[in-house]
Scaffold this active site. Structure first.
Site, PDB file in Angstrom:
ATOM      1  N   HIS A 205      50.931  40.018  26.109  1.00 35.41           N
ATOM      2  CA  HIS A 205      50.609  38.598  25.964  1.00 35.41           C
ATOM      3  C   HIS A 205      49.467  38.200  26.896  1.00 35.41           C
ATOM      4  CE1 HIS A 205      53.877  38.236  29.120  1.00 35.41           C
ATOM      5  NE2 HIS A 205      53.037  37.350  29.611  1.00 35.41           N
ATOM      6  N   ASP A 234      55.201  44.142  23.947  1.00 38.91           N
ATOM      7  CA  ASP A 234      54.505  43.304  24.928  1.00 38.91           C
ATOM      8  C   ASP A 234      53.795  44.190  25.938  1.00 38.91           C
ATOM      9  OD1 ASP A 234      53.521  41.225  26.314  1.00 38.91           O
ATOM     10  OD2 ASP A 234      55.425  40.449  27.037  1.00 38.91           O
ATOM     11  N   GLY A 313      53.360  33.430  37.193  1.00 39.64           N
ATOM     12  CA  GLY A 313      52.331  34.252  37.816  1.00 39.64           C
ATOM     13  C   GLY A 313      52.752  35.689  38.001  1.00 39.64           C
ATOM     14  N   SER A 315      54.071  37.654  35.459  1.00 44.59           N
ATOM     15  CA  SER A 315      54.025  38.411  34.207  1.00 44.59           C
ATOM     16  C   SER A 315      53.143  39.639  34.324  1.00 44.59           C
ATOM     17  CB  SER A 315      53.488  37.542  33.060  1.00 44.59           C
ATOM     18  OG  SER A 315      54.492  36.744  32.517  1.00 44.59           O
ATOM     19  N   SER A 330      58.042  40.991  31.657  1.00 44.35           N
ATOM     20  CA  SER A 330      57.711  40.212  30.463  1.00 44.35           C
ATOM     21  C   SER A 330      57.994  38.728  30.639  1.00 44.35           C
ATOM     22  CB  SER A 330      58.502  40.730  29.260  1.00 44.35           C
ATOM     23  OG  SER A 330      58.250  39.952  28.118  1.00 44.35           O
TER      24      SER A 330
END
Length: 359
Positions: A205, A234, A313, A315, A330
């Site tokens: 993402h 992802d 922040g 991810s 994720s």
């Protein structure tokens, strides 16, 4: 195949790995000898246990419903559905536990949930320690949808359990220390290689947003996207294009770094750490595998649920245990210390998808 992942790099020298996640506070676990928070309350998995878990899963197939680590003894417990499988598990060096439901039965329950209750704000995965599909519904799930979820779960009997969790399951691209692209900031999880080429893996993402990534906001590009996948998976892959040869380690945010030498699939019950640019190093326990998360912009599959929480922040950060890479951060819901749920993509799936390796 359904997969997911995230990654991390350091600034200028690009020496280490960090993360980007959602809503949590830094763990209050007592610091370890290196000054970083100590591992979570789960058992510490050994290299032999990772290997045994993988080999028995392949050998036993549907005669097992997964494995977990006993937090009291540290033993690898393999759940089995018949005496012959129990004998095989014991002979291989694991503790066998007879259970009612096989992996096939639990997967069938998840298929039913996906077909009849794929509600945004829900997630489900296999918890071998309870021999159930553990379902979570966040605060965004309405009373009407929760009633539908419970009705579907009731039709599946004791294969399914439901828990309401605070917060909202979400992935975030905001805050973080490490990589910038498409007007957003993310973190990378692990530096990886293919031959002499160097890359980092990060959240899909994130890599969906931009082909070019920098180590500072507005700075020169350090890498170019070579792959991205989200939703369903992802993970993304970025190749270093600035001549960097970064070390294969993870930032402990105390002046030190954790060397990463191998990758494995996480085991329910094991302790785990997360390195992220917002909450730094947090710790927790693995609570479910084969997890489906129904984000607002689509589901991701075959994830891992943990209590190693995060905040905006984080991810794309690194989930690891000792020198072993386990996953890429994720998202999360209701995170506070070691309460709530934090989700990672199994890193081995991402490495296989791109033909790269940790080093």
């Amino acid at each position: 195949m359904r997969r997911t992942l995230r990654a991390r790099i350091c600034l200028p020298a690009l020496l280490a790995l960090t993360a980007l996640g959602l809503g949590a506070h830094t763990s209050t676990a007592a610091p370890g000898p290196d000054g970083a928070p100590a591992p979570g309350p789960g058992a510490t998995a050994t290299a032999a246990q990772y290997s045994l878990n993988s080999s028995l899963a392949q050998r036993l197939g549907d005669r097992s419903a997964g494995s977990y680590l006993d937090s009291a003894t540290g033993e690898l417990v393999v759940t089995v559905t018949d005496a012959e499988a129990a004998t095989a598990a014991r002979a291989a060096g694991a503790r066998a536990e007879l259970v009612r439901h096989s992996t096939a039965e639990l997967r069938s329950a998840m298929d039913a949930l996906q077909a009849r209750a794929a509600i945004t704000g829900t997630s489900w995965g296999i918890d071998p320690s309870s021999n159930t599909v553990a379902v979570e519904a966040d605060s965004s799930v309405s009373a009407r949808d929760l009633a539908r979820l419970k009705k579907v779960a009731a039709s599946l009997g004791d294969r399914v359990s439901i828990n309401r969790v605070p917060g909202v399951f979400t992935k975030e691209v905001a805050g973080g220390d490490a990589i910038y692209g498409g007007g957003s900031r993310c973190s990378a999880a692990f530096n990886v290689s293919k031959g002499t080429a160097r890359y980092f893996v990060t959240a899909g993402h994130c890599t969906n947003l931009s082909a070019s990534w920098s180590a500072t906001s507005g700075g020169a590009a350090v890498g170019t996207r070579e792959g991205t996948s989200f939703p369903t998976n992802d993970y993304g892959l970025v190749r270093y294009t600035d001549g960097s040869q970064p070390a294969g380690n993870v930032n402990l945010y105390n002046g030190g770094y954790q060397d990463i030498t191998s990758a494995a699939d996480a085991v329910v019950g094991q302790s785990i750490s997360k390195s992220g640019s917002t909450t730094k190093v947090t710790s927790g326990t693995v609570t479910a595998v084969n997890v489906t998360v129904n984000y607002g912009d689509g589901p991701v599959y075959n994830m891992v649920r943990t209590t190693a929480c995060s905040a905006g922040g984080d991810s794309g950060g690194a989930h690891y245990s000792g020198t072993t890479a386990l996953g890429i951060h994720s998202g999360s819901s209701g995170c506070s210390g070691t309460a709530g749920s934090a989700i990672h993509q199994p890193v081995k799936e991402a490495l296989s998808a791109y033909g790269v390796a940790v080093y």
